[in-house]
Design a protein around this motif. Structure first.
Motif, PDB file in Angstrom:
ATOM      1  N   LYS A 143     -18.009  -9.337  33.951  1.00 31.01           N
ATOM      2  CA  LYS A 143     -16.585  -9.290  33.656  1.00 31.01           C
ATOM      3  C   LYS A 143     -16.136 -10.558  32.925  1.00 31.01           C
ATOM      4  N   ILE A 144     -15.061 -10.402  32.172  1.00 27.70           N
ATOM      5  CA  ILE A 144     -14.461 -11.544  31.481  1.00 27.70           C
ATOM      6  C   ILE A 144     -13.110 -11.824  32.130  1.00 27.70           C
ATOM      7  N   ALA A 145     -13.016 -12.986  32.760  1.00 26.60           N
ATOM      8  CA  ALA A 145     -11.769 -13.434  33.375  1.00 26.60           C
ATOM      9  C   ALA A 145     -11.162 -14.531  32.518  1.00 26.60           C
ATOM     10  N   THR A 146      -9.843 -14.586  32.506  1.00 20.89           N
ATOM     11  CA  THR A 146      -9.166 -15.667  31.818  1.00 20.89           C
ATOM     12  C   THR A 146      -7.965 -16.111  32.635  1.00 20.89           C
ATOM     13  N   VAL A 147      -7.370 -17.230  32.220  1.00 15.05           N
ATOM     14  CA  VAL A 147      -6.291 -17.846  32.987  1.00 15.05           C
ATOM     15  C   VAL A 147      -4.990 -17.793  32.196  1.00 15.05           C
ATOM     16  N   VAL A 148      -3.881 -17.587  32.910  1.00 16.48           N
ATOM     17  CA  VAL A 148      -2.554 -17.645  32.295  1.00 16.48           C
ATOM     18  C   VAL A 148      -1.651 -18.521  33.169  1.00 16.48           C
ATOM     19  N   ASN A 149      -0.650 -19.095  32.504  1.00 17.53           N
ATOM     20  CA  ASN A 149       0.240 -20.071  33.165  1.00 17.53           C
ATOM     21  C   ASN A 149      -0.589 -21.197  33.786  1.00 17.53           C
ATOM     22  N   PHE A 150      -1.637 -21.590  33.092  1.00 18.52           N
ATOM     23  CA  PHE A 150      -2.664 -22.487  33.629  1.00 18.52           C
ATOM     24  C   PHE A 150      -2.684 -23.792  32.834  1.00 18.52           C
ATOM     25  N   PRO A 151      -2.855 -24.935  33.507  1.00 12.20           N
ATOM     26  CA  PRO A 151      -2.967 -25.096  34.958  1.00 12.20           C
ATOM     27  C   PRO A 151      -1.658 -25.478  35.643  1.00 12.20           C
ATOM     28  N   GLN A 152      -0.585 -25.670  34.874  1.00 13.73           N
ATOM     29  CA  GLN A 152       0.623 -26.275  35.441  1.00 13.73           C
ATOM     30  C   GLN A 152       1.382 -25.364  36.402  1.00 13.73           C
ATOM     31  N   GLY A 153       1.198 -24.046  36.273  1.00 13.41           N
ATOM     32  CA  GLY A 153       2.020 -23.152  37.087  1.00 13.41           C
ATOM     33  C   GLY A 153       3.481 -23.269  36.688  1.00 13.41           C
ATOM     34  N   GLY A 154       3.726 -23.188  35.383  1.00 13.89           N
ATOM     35  CA  GLY A 154       5.081 -23.381  34.856  1.00 13.89           C
ATOM     36  C   GLY A 154       6.006 -22.208  35.133  1.00 13.89           C
ATOM     37  N   GLU A 155       7.175 -22.257  34.524  1.00 12.03           N
ATOM     38  CA  GLU A 155       8.212 -21.288  34.873  1.00 12.03           C
ATOM     39  C   GLU A 155       8.634 -20.425  33.685  1.00 12.03           C
ATOM     40  N   SER A 156       7.845 -20.415  32.618  1.00 11.75           N
ATOM     41  CA  SER A 156       8.181 -19.572  31.475  1.00 11.75           C
ATOM     42  C   SER A 156       7.553 -18.193  31.660  1.00 11.75           C
ATOM     43  N   LEU A 157       8.351 -17.277  32.173  1.00 10.52           N
ATOM     44  CA  LEU A 157       7.856 -15.930  32.436  1.00 10.52           C
ATOM     45  C   LEU A 157       7.444 -15.230  31.144  1.00 10.52           C
ATOM     46  N   GLU A 158       8.257 -15.349  30.106  1.00 13.87           N
ATOM     47  CA  GLU A 158       7.949 -14.649  28.861  1.00 13.87           C
ATOM     48  C   GLU A 158       6.671 -15.182  28.220  1.00 13.87           C
ATOM     49  N   ALA A 159       6.490 -16.502  28.246  1.00 16.90           N
ATOM     50  CA  ALA A 159       5.262 -17.070  27.683  1.00 16.90           C
ATOM     51  C   ALA A 159       4.042 -16.600  28.463  1.00 16.90           C
TER      52      ALA A 159
END
Length: 252
Positions: free
Chosen positions: A65-81
């Motif tokens: 499987k290919i896994a990737t990361v989002v909102n990484f690594p800061q755990g920010g608050e931009s939902l749309e991004a």
């Protein structure tokens, strides 16, 4: 289970990871080759979103499987991004999305916002794509908050709950694992667990598998329900399979 059986099992549960800031196409090619070991393939590779398509080319036909990361690594608050990142990663061929929850918002009692992000990202995924939520337990710290974040993620539809990004000072710990796996057990839902950051040896892997067995039973941990997030542990596991003594692996 003897050490070789444990090492073989751990290899099959590994999300072999390269989330280095200086990662290159060549490093991804090497990662994908390394994921195909003489003792079985790893469960997945975990890479930056910009490398998803490239990893797909290298791993075609392997079942990895290919896994990737989002909102990484800061755990920010931009939902749309975060949603934009997610949609592009799926279009590029990602099988699994590892989402850092907005843990600072969660700590600031804005738990509804954190839940909304998990719900929205989950809703953006096809049924075939899994969502792993990264809680960043080393930053949440308090056991009650770790439990609350686990419960929130499970309720919001996470397929896995994951300890850490591997990018903070305290990452996976047995104490956090106990809390998170207990939350899964109490939920009764088919949710998996992923310790990430600091898993560097066969002994480390054995500790987390023992916690899983205690709460979920001996046959629970499989690639469908349990993953290790690591870059350095694979060398140590292969050394065990080959009857060698290995230094603890470096890295994530």
């Amino acid at each position: 289970m003897d050490s070789k059986q444990l090492a073989r099992k751990a290899i099959s549960l590994l999300d072999l990871t390269n989330l280095n800031d200086d990662c290159t196409d060549e490093a991804i090619e090497a990662l994908c080759a390394k994921a195909q070991t003489p003792y079985g393939n790893t469960a997945a590779v975990c890479v930056w979103p910009r490398f998803v398509k490239k990893a797909g080319e290298y791993l075609k036909g392997t079942g990895i499987k290919i896994a990737t990361v989002v909102n990484f690594p800061q755990g920010g608050e931009s939902l749309e991004a975060t949603l934009d990142e997610t949609v592009k990663a799926i279009a590029d061929g990602a099988d699994e999305i590892d989402l850092v929850i907005p843990y600072k918002a969660f700590l600031a009692q804005r738990r509804g916002f954190a839940e909304t992000m998990v719900l929205r990202v989950k809703a953006a995924l096809p049924e075939t794509v899994r969502l792993k939520t990264i809680l960043e337990t080393g930053e949440l710290k308090d056991p009650a908050i770790i439990r609350a974040a686990s419960d929130m993620a499970i309720t919001a539809g996470a397929d896995f709950i994951k300890t850490s990004t591997g990018k903070v000072s305290v990452n996976a710990t047995p104490e956090a694992a106990e809390i998170m796996i207990k939350a899964i057990a109490d939920s009764g839902k088919p949710v998996g667990f992923k310790p990430a950051g600091g898993v560097r040896s066969l002994d480390d892997a054995g500790v987390y598998l023992a916690i899983a067995e205690k709460h979920m039973g001996a046959d629970w941990a499989s690639p469908e329900t349990f993953r290790f997030g690591a870059s350095g542990v694979l060398d140590a596991l292969i050394a065990v399979m080959e009857g060698e003594t290995a230094e603890a692996g470096e890295g994530y």
